[in-house]
Design a protein around this motif. Structure first.
Motif, mmCIF file in Angstrom:
data_model
loop_
_atom_site.group_PDB
_atom_site.id
_atom_site.type_symbol
_atom_site.label_atom_id
_atom_site.label_comp_id
_atom_site.label_asym_id
_atom_site.label_seq_id
_atom_site.Cartn_x
_atom_site.Cartn_y
_atom_site.Cartn_z
ATOM 1 N N ILE A 143 0.826 -1.196 0.027
ATOM 2 C CA ILE A 143 -0.018 0.030 0.058
ATOM 3 C C ILE A 143 1.036 1.138 -0.092
ATOM 4 O O ILE A 143 0.596 2.310 -0.820
ATOM 5 C CB ILE A 143 -0.945 0.078 1.077
ATOM 6 N N LYS A 144 1.980 1.119 0.753
ATOM 7 C CA LYS A 144 2.670 2.416 1.150
ATOM 8 C C LYS A 144 3.765 2.770 -0.294
ATOM 9 O O LYS A 144 3.881 3.891 -0.749
ATOM 10 C CB LYS A 144 3.742 2.370 2.198
ATOM 11 N N TYR A 145 4.107 1.679 -0.943
ATOM 12 C CA TYR A 145 5.025 1.852 -1.886
ATOM 13 C C TYR A 145 4.661 1.323 -3.231
ATOM 14 O O TYR A 145 5.459 1.563 -4.404
ATOM 15 C CB TYR A 145 6.470 1.308 -1.723
ATOM 16 N N MET A 146 3.702 0.612 -3.518
ATOM 17 C CA MET A 146 3.444 -0.057 -4.702
ATOM 18 C C MET A 146 1.884 0.167 -5.271
ATOM 19 O O MET A 146 1.571 -0.509 -6.237
ATOM 20 C CB MET A 146 3.618 -1.560 -4.598
ATOM 21 N N ARG A 147 1.319 1.418 -4.971
ATOM 22 C CA ARG A 147 0.107 1.782 -5.439
ATOM 23 C C ARG A 147 -0.917 0.605 -5.259
ATOM 24 O O ARG A 147 -2.079 0.600 -5.905
ATOM 25 C CB ARG A 147 0.104 1.999 -7.090
ATOM 26 N N ARG A 148 -0.956 -0.058 -4.270
ATOM 27 C CA ARG A 148 -1.941 -1.180 -3.883
ATOM 28 C C ARG A 148 -3.313 -0.433 -3.622
ATOM 29 O O ARG A 148 -2.885 0.535 -2.451
ATOM 30 C CB ARG A 148 -1.557 -2.153 -3.102
ATOM 31 N N PRO A 149 -4.324 -0.439 -4.392
ATOM 32 C CA PRO A 149 -5.445 0.159 -3.789
ATOM 33 C C PRO A 149 -5.641 -0.246 -2.316
ATOM 34 O O PRO A 149 -5.806 -1.361 -1.906
ATOM 35 C CB PRO A 149 -6.804 -0.150 -4.709
ATOM 36 N N TYR A 181 3.580 -5.862 -10.134
ATOM 37 C CA TYR A 181 3.429 -5.582 -11.494
ATOM 38 C C TYR A 181 1.870 -5.115 -11.772
ATOM 39 O O TYR A 181 1.429 -4.229 -12.701
ATOM 40 C CB TYR A 181 3.743 -6.610 -12.425
ATOM 41 N N LEU A 182 0.961 -5.869 -11.231
ATOM 42 C CA LEU A 182 -0.343 -5.718 -11.381
ATOM 43 C C LEU A 182 -1.031 -4.215 -10.849
ATOM 44 O O LEU A 182 -1.410 -3.595 -11.752
ATOM 45 C CB LEU A 182 -1.522 -6.510 -10.597
ATOM 46 N N TYR A 183 -0.320 -3.854 -9.816
ATOM 47 C CA TYR A 183 -0.601 -2.437 -9.388
ATOM 48 C C TYR A 183 -0.137 -1.397 -10.101
ATOM 49 O O TYR A 183 -0.609 -0.294 -10.621
ATOM 50 C CB TYR A 183 -0.117 -2.253 -7.851
ATOM 51 N N TYR A 184 1.146 -1.865 -10.775
ATOM 52 C CA TYR A 184 1.992 -1.031 -11.782
ATOM 53 C C TYR A 184 1.062 -0.852 -12.882
ATOM 54 O O TYR A 184 0.850 0.337 -13.573
ATOM 55 C CB TYR A 184 3.171 -1.424 -11.944
ATOM 56 N N ILE A 185 0.532 -1.704 -13.500
ATOM 57 C CA ILE A 185 0.049 -1.918 -14.807
ATOM 58 C C ILE A 185 -1.473 -1.258 -14.657
ATOM 59 O O ILE A 185 -1.824 -0.528 -15.564
ATOM 60 C CB ILE A 185 0.127 -3.275 -15.560
ATOM 61 N N THR A 186 -2.228 -1.844 -13.837
ATOM 62 C CA THR A 186 -3.737 -1.280 -13.613
ATOM 63 C C THR A 186 -4.111 -0.720 -12.212
ATOM 64 O O THR A 186 -3.559 -1.379 -11.274
ATOM 65 C CB THR A 186 -4.710 -2.203 -14.409
ATOM 66 N N GLN A 187 -5.195 -0.072 -12.175
ATOM 67 C CA GLN A 187 -5.837 0.202 -11.032
ATOM 68 C C GLN A 187 -7.204 -0.174 -10.607
ATOM 69 O O GLN A 187 -7.823 -0.169 -10.028
ATOM 70 C CB GLN A 187 -5.795 1.562 -10.780
ATOM 71 N N ASP A 188 -7.502 -0.936 -12.082
ATOM 72 C CA ASP A 188 -8.895 -1.604 -12.073
ATOM 73 C C ASP A 188 -8.943 -3.028 -11.375
ATOM 74 O O ASP A 188 -9.101 -4.081 -11.987
ATOM 75 C CB ASP A 188 -9.454 -1.524 -13.565
ATOM 76 N N LEU A 189 -8.826 -3.228 -10.056
ATOM 77 C CA LEU A 189 -8.892 -4.164 -9.524
ATOM 78 C C LEU A 189 -10.181 -4.496 -8.709
ATOM 79 O O LEU A 189 -10.697 -3.484 -8.065
ATOM 80 C CB LEU A 189 -7.920 -4.512 -8.313
ATOM 81 N N VAL A 190 -10.788 -5.613 -8.742
ATOM 82 C CA VAL A 190 -11.853 -5.627 -7.917
ATOM 83 C C VAL A 190 -11.995 -7.229 -6.931
ATOM 84 O O VAL A 190 -11.088 -8.143 -7.438
ATOM 85 C CB VAL A 190 -13.287 -5.727 -8.259
#
Ligand code: UDP
Ligand code: MG
Length: 306
Positions: A143-149, A181-190
């Motif tokens: 969450i802090k470093y890798m753009r995890r929603p 990589y997922l968080y890096y590539i997209t923010q469309d996670l559900v």
């Protein structure tokens, strides 16, 4: 047929769960969903030779199954990437080999296939205290470093759109971390809710040491955490030594120092050179890993494909 779903399953030492897993996936896709699918088992060079033997028998029996074996044990991330490189599906589903993830949760994921990544979240996890601790630490770093929603719960049971998988494969690192990589590539996670089952056969392959190594890989190769900590600590130490320096000078000027302060100088010298060596070590660690990546060391090598 319409869309194809690829189910990628890394295998490590499992035997008994594998056919049961195939039967359940078959039931879900052929009887319930009536959708086209393929199953790709990646044997991460299991020490137990029975894993590959079992997979070969399964391959004989089920035409939708592809099996590959890696040249050596590359770890779960390498095994998943090997599976991705072979998957032909429009959607790629990743799940574990030990029936802790249930194929009967797949229809819920497919309902949300308009999103780039659909992750099965578990209300109650069959995990020990140490497993929960390392996963909490990972969450914090992600969450802090890798753009995890922040609202997303992450588990290894997920469905990823083909275009995202192609992007993942284009990243070349000897220390892959697919979730990052997922968080890096997209923010469309559900998320969708599913059930986490206890392991029916054998034990988990990740002991405390392995979990810790996975965490270090995440921290060193996929975040600037250590470099930043190094800069911060270096900064604090510089300020502290500056202040103590001033105090020593003032004491000298005021004539409070009667004996030359050999002890304090030597203590300071050793302390500071210790810190410097420590920091050089950290830089060295980064250099080693950068070198490995420049050399283009593969994260996986496939031994055989049937
Ligand atoms: N796994 C792997 N390579 C390894 C260790 C594990 O591919 O070196 C895979 C294993 O086949 C399984 C998944 O990682 O599909 C999770 O392993 P396990 O069930 O042992 O871990 P846990 O569920 O306890 O986290
Ligand atoms: Mg498991």
């Amino acid at each position: 047929m319409s869309e194809l779903y690829s189910i990628v399953i890394p295998v490590y030492n499992s035997t008994k769960s594998l056919e049961e897993l195939v039967e359940q996936i078959k039931d879900v896709f052929e009887n319930q969903l009536k959708l086209d699918y393929e199953i790709i088992f990646v044997d991460d060079h299991s020490p137990n030779p029975q894993s590959w033997e079992t997979l070969k028998q399964i391959r004989q029996k089920y035409e939708k199954v592809t099996i590959v074996q890696l040249m050596r044990n590359f770890g779960k991330e390498g095994a998943l990437l090997a599976g991705f490189s072979l998957a032909k599906g429009d959607y790629i589903i990743t799940m574990d080999d030990d029936l802790q993830h249930s194929p009967y949760d797949i229809p819920k994921m497919i309902e949300k296939k308009d999103h780039d990544v659909v992750i099965v979240a578990f209300k109650k996890k069959q995990h020990t205290f140490m497993q929960r601790l390392t996963s909490e630490m990972r969450s914090w770093v992600e969450i802090k470093y890798m753009r995890r929603p922040r609202h997303i719960k992450m588990t290894p049971f997920k469905m990823i759109r083909r275009s995202v998988v192609e992007q993942i494969l284009s990243i070349r690192s000897a220390y892959p971390f697919i979730t990052g990589y997922l968080y890096y590539i997209t923010q469309d996670l559900v998320n969708v809710w599913g059930t986490h089952y206890p392991r029916k056969y054998d034990k988990s392959n990740f002991n405390i040491r392995r979990r810790w190594l996975v965490f270090l890989n995440l921290l060193i190769n996929n975040t600037p955490f250590l470099l930043k900590a190094m800069i911060n600590i270096g900064f604090i130490i510089t300020i502290l030594s500056f202040i103590t320096g001033i105090i020593f000078i003032i004491r000298r000027i005021l004539g409070l120092v009667s004996l030359p302060g050999w002890t304090s100088i030597i203590v300071l010298l050793t302390f500071l050179s210790g810190v410097i060596i420590l920091f050089l070590g950290i830089i060295g660690e980064y250099l080693i890993r950068i070198l490995n990546n420049v050399e283009n060391k593969p994260a996986f090598v496939i031994k055989q494909k049937i």
